[in-house]
Design an enzyme around this catalytic site. Sequence first.
Site, PDB file in Angstrom:
ATOM      1  N   GLU A 206      34.778  36.729  26.602  1.00 48.42           N
ATOM      2  CA  GLU A 206      33.940  35.812  27.385  1.00 48.42           C
ATOM      3  C   GLU A 206      33.214  34.788  26.517  1.00 48.42           C
ATOM      4  O   GLU A 206      31.999  34.611  26.602  1.00 48.42           O
ATOM      5  CB  GLU A 206      32.958  36.607  28.265  1.00 48.42           C
ATOM      6  CG  GLU A 206      33.700  37.389  29.340  1.00 48.42           C
ATOM      7  CD  GLU A 206      32.835  37.893  30.487  1.00 48.42           C
ATOM      8  OE1 GLU A 206      31.614  37.949  30.336  1.00 48.42           O
ATOM      9  OE2 GLU A 206      33.407  38.233  31.541  1.00 48.42           O
ATOM     10  N   GLU A 388      39.993  41.769  32.758  1.00 46.50           N
ATOM     11  CA  GLU A 388      38.868  42.464  33.390  1.00 46.50           C
ATOM     12  C   GLU A 388      38.838  42.096  34.864  1.00 46.50           C
ATOM     13  O   GLU A 388      38.895  40.918  35.211  1.00 46.50           O
ATOM     14  CB  GLU A 388      37.512  42.072  32.783  1.00 46.50           C
ATOM     15  CG  GLU A 388      37.194  42.748  31.488  1.00 46.50           C
ATOM     16  CD  GLU A 388      35.785  42.421  30.994  1.00 46.50           C
ATOM     17  OE1 GLU A 388      34.867  42.273  31.819  1.00 46.50           O
ATOM     18  OE2 GLU A 388      35.637  42.314  29.759  1.00 46.50           O
TER      19      GLU A 388
HETATM   20  C1  BG6 Z   1      32.072  41.140  31.562  1.00 41.44           C
HETATM   21  C2  BG6 Z   1      31.967  41.767  30.212  1.00 41.44           C
HETATM   22  O1  BG6 Z   1      31.100  40.175  31.606  1.00 41.44           O
HETATM   23  O2  BG6 Z   1      31.746  41.859  32.695  1.00 41.44           O
HETATM   24  C3  BG6 Z   1      31.796  43.280  30.218  1.00 41.44           C
HETATM   25  O3  BG6 Z   1      33.017  41.402  29.365  1.00 41.44           O
HETATM   26  C4  BG6 Z   1      30.920  43.671  31.389  1.00 41.44           C
HETATM   27  O4  BG6 Z   1      31.285  43.661  28.972  1.00 41.44           O
HETATM   28  C5  BG6 Z   1      31.607  43.268  32.668  1.00 41.44           C
HETATM   29  O5  BG6 Z   1      30.577  45.019  31.412  1.00 41.44           O
HETATM   30  C6  BG6 Z   1      30.901  43.686  33.942  1.00 41.44           C
HETATM   31  O6  BG6 Z   1      29.557  43.277  33.916  1.00 41.44           O
HETATM   32  P1  BG6 Z   1      28.377  44.304  34.131  1.00 41.44           P
HETATM   33  O7  BG6 Z   1      27.164  43.548  33.822  1.00 41.44           O
HETATM   34  O8  BG6 Z   1      28.475  44.740  35.534  1.00 41.44           O
HETATM   35  O9  BG6 Z   1      28.609  45.433  33.173  1.00 41.44           O
END
Ligand code: BG6
Length: 493
Positions: A206, A388
């Site tokens: 990111e 992701e």
């Molecule tokens: C992304 C990141 O922003 O989203 C992760 O790469 C992160 O590290 C994921 O955990 C989900 O966000 P959150 O804040 O719900 O953990």
Amino acid sequence: MSKKVKSLPKDFLWGGATADFQYEGGFNEGGRGILSHDYETDGSQAHPRHHTMRLSDGQLINPKSSFILAEDIPDDAKPVFLDDQYYPSHQAVDFYHHYKEDIKLMAGMGFNVFRFSVCWSRIFPTGEETEPNMAGLKFYDDVINEMAKYNMEPLITICHDEMPMNLAIKYNGWTSRYVIDAYVKYAQTLFDYFGDRCRYWLTFNEINAVRGFGPTGVRQATGHDRYLAAHNMFVASAKAVSLGHKMIPESQFGAMYAMSELYPATCKPEDMFHHMQARRENWYFIDIMGRGYYPSYAEEIWQHHGFNKLEIAPEDLATLNAGQLDYIAFSYYRSNTTKDGDEWFNVGGSANPYLDETPWGWPVDPLGLRYCMNEIYDRIQKPIFIVENGMGAIDQADDQDYVEDDYRIDYLQQHLSAMADAINIDHVPCLGYTMWAPIDLVSLSTGEMKKRYGFVYVDMDDQGQGSLKRTPKKSYQWMKQVIATNGATLTDN
Ligand code: BG6
């Protein structure tokens, strides 16, 4: 209506994704150094996470650890651990001691890829050593060898929003060119030790969202410092790509972008124009790294952030051109809307009346994923990789720790179906899908445990208490079927 076949390419990569400081723990084991996230407290939506720091006169300060915007941190502020604070990265969910069990669980679902990040300070504890920490390398060596037993290949994130704390404090993080050299030395070490078993690499996670202290080590809040830090990260990434291509002939490099979709709130021309400008806050990062040059709109972005020009050396431009990415990886959780007058860099924005939201207020928008895949491929014309996607939810475990997470199945079914349509109907080349996060882990934004994503429940609460026992949820069996049929069990949305 007839059901469309959702089957996917036969070499499609199915797996899950994690980040070291949210998953691994073992923060003071195996010679690991202190990481920029180690001083970050837990938090919640109402109480943002912060770093614990002390000024030279003894006063404690708590700069917010927003991963989007840097906050001014005085030069004499030094991080400090406080006895009455809980620091989630220290134990996380202890992959460090559970890796065999976790990898077996992932293999049980049929994963053929697992995305994890190497902890930079486990390999170079301060970032400045000339020789790597062998115990740190051995840990990841063991992890990769364990995965190989199940024919699961690694997708390694070299830097997931982090750096050794020493580099953040001593050099003001990524504003310093010293950090470029430190990163390249670190990347070269990973290529040396793991290049024989790893084809797919991500230089940064990111990179378009990380501008705060934890991820980039930058103490100042000025726009100039943030874009200077980004430039140095682009150069570091390009150098690593060129080096990696030389050292590992089969290697494929991407960087990862937070690409949740962005819509104009209305069709009013001012909103549409504003949307184009706001979206460029993301394209800036993809264009530079994916096409290898600064786009024509760069100056407009800099001026919007309060400075006229970033001085860029001609040799840096050559480096960027030589080290272009092979594929574009991104995270997709939600869409946002934006309207004239909103911040350009905008996560959240105006409400979208057409979408439901998760308990954390994230709009659920599967079609936005298909839109996003098309948008990136149309623009960059390189394969994409969804590294992701997932749903943070409050899971209710029964007395056997079993969770019936139909809402997660529903979310994933809709998103995977949209992904399959982008591949089958729109012909977007997509290398794979790694779901965030296969085993429950600590939330990045809030530091909570109760915001759970996994196919596997971990018995641990927001303060790190619990047996850490792993128990597959209902979604575990569902995903196993999806992978076993290579997507054929997915239904139309
Ligand atoms: C992304 C990141 O922003 O989203 C992760 O790469 C992160 O590290 C994921 O955990 C989900 O966000 P959150 O804040 O719900 O953990």
